[in-house]
Write a protein that holds these residues in place. Structure first.
Motif, PDB file in Angstrom:
ATOM      1  N   ASN A  83       5.532  16.435 -15.050  1.00 27.51           N
ATOM      2  CA  ASN A  83       5.772  15.251 -15.460  1.00 27.51           C
ATOM      3  C   ASN A  83       5.132  14.435 -15.122  1.00 27.51           C
ATOM      4  N   PRO A  84       4.048  14.175 -14.284  1.00 27.35           N
ATOM      5  CA  PRO A  84       3.113  13.141 -13.010  1.00 27.35           C
ATOM      6  C   PRO A  84       2.949  11.831 -13.866  1.00 27.35           C
ATOM      7  N   TYR A  85       2.724  10.944 -12.763  1.00 29.40           N
ATOM      8  CA  TYR A  85       2.255   9.509 -13.843  1.00 29.40           C
ATOM      9  C   TYR A  85       1.085   9.838 -14.534  1.00 29.40           C
ATOM     10  N   THR A  86       0.991   9.119 -15.932  1.00 25.94           N
ATOM     11  CA  THR A  86      -0.551   9.060 -15.952  1.00 25.94           C
ATOM     12  C   THR A  86      -1.042   8.173 -15.524  1.00 25.94           C
ATOM     13  N   ASP A  87      -2.392   7.913 -16.073  1.00 24.24           N
ATOM     14  CA  ASP A  87      -3.202   6.532 -15.191  1.00 24.24           C
ATOM     15  C   ASP A  87      -2.779   5.436 -16.219  1.00 24.24           C
ATOM     16  N   GLU A  95       1.078   0.235 -15.675  1.00 24.34           N
ATOM     17  CA  GLU A  95       1.523  -0.768 -15.735  1.00 24.34           C
ATOM     18  C   GLU A  95       3.335  -0.777 -15.026  1.00 24.34           C
ATOM     19  N   LEU A  96       3.083   0.233 -14.377  1.00 27.52           N
ATOM     20  CA  LEU A  96       4.303   0.246 -13.689  1.00 27.52           C
ATOM     21  C   LEU A  96       3.977  -0.251 -11.390  1.00 27.52           C
ATOM     22  N   GLU A  97       4.908  -0.762 -11.151  1.00 26.98           N
ATOM     23  CA  GLU A  97       4.472  -1.510  -9.907  1.00 26.98           C
ATOM     24  C   GLU A  97       5.414  -1.326  -8.530  1.00 26.98           C
ATOM     25  N   LEU A  98       4.795  -0.574  -7.849  1.00 25.46           N
ATOM     26  CA  LEU A  98       5.582   0.227  -6.857  1.00 25.46           C
ATOM     27  C   LEU A  98       7.163  -0.068  -6.262  1.00 25.46           C
ATOM     28  N   PRO A 125      12.165  -0.826 -10.363  1.00 24.37           N
ATOM     29  CA  PRO A 125      13.263  -0.338 -10.212  1.00 24.37           C
ATOM     30  C   PRO A 125      13.304   1.288 -10.654  1.00 24.37           C
ATOM     31  N   ASN A 126      12.696   1.248 -11.705  1.00 21.79           N
ATOM     32  CA  ASN A 126      12.053   2.713 -12.598  1.00 21.79           C
ATOM     33  C   ASN A 126      11.003   3.183 -11.500  1.00 21.79           C
ATOM     34  N   PHE A 127      10.798   2.977 -10.963  1.00 19.29           N
ATOM     35  CA  PHE A 127       9.663   3.983  -9.174  1.00 19.29           C
ATOM     36  C   PHE A 127      10.122   5.000  -9.638  1.00 19.29           C
ATOM     37  N   SER A 128       9.100   5.961  -9.188  1.00 17.29           N
ATOM     38  CA  SER A 128       9.626   7.279  -9.256  1.00 17.29           C
ATOM     39  C   SER A 128       8.511   8.213  -7.922  1.00 17.29           C
TER      40      SER A 128
END
Length: 76
Positions: free
Chosen positions: A30-34, A39-42, A45-48
């Motif tokens: 389940n890799p990140y989608t575009d 929506e995420l930032e590096l 705290p939820n970044f994987s």
């Protein structure tokens, strides 16, 4: 798979690297989608990093037309 006979693969894409990228996808199907990446930032705290690395592996393999799994690879 003999990377040397594939279509214009860069020198850094070795059989070993391909196997590592496939392993990342196997460990994280389940890799990140575009959309998720936008929506995420590096520093979120939820970044994987596992999902990020799987996304990068999928992107590279797809870009060069390399099968995502060993089972799909018919060149061996």
């Amino acid at each position: 798979m003999d990377s040397g006979t594939s279509k214009s693969l860069p020198d850094w894409i070795t059989d070993e690297k391909i196997q590592k990228m496939r392993q990342r996808l196997k460990e994280c199907p389940n890799p990140y989608t575009d959309e998720e990446m936008r929506e995420l930032e590096l520093d979120d705290p939820n970044f994987s990093w596992i999902r990020f690395n799987a996304r990068t592996a999928k992107k590279i393999l797809t870009e060069y037309g390399i099968p995502l799994t060993d089972e799909e690879d018919t060149t061996e």
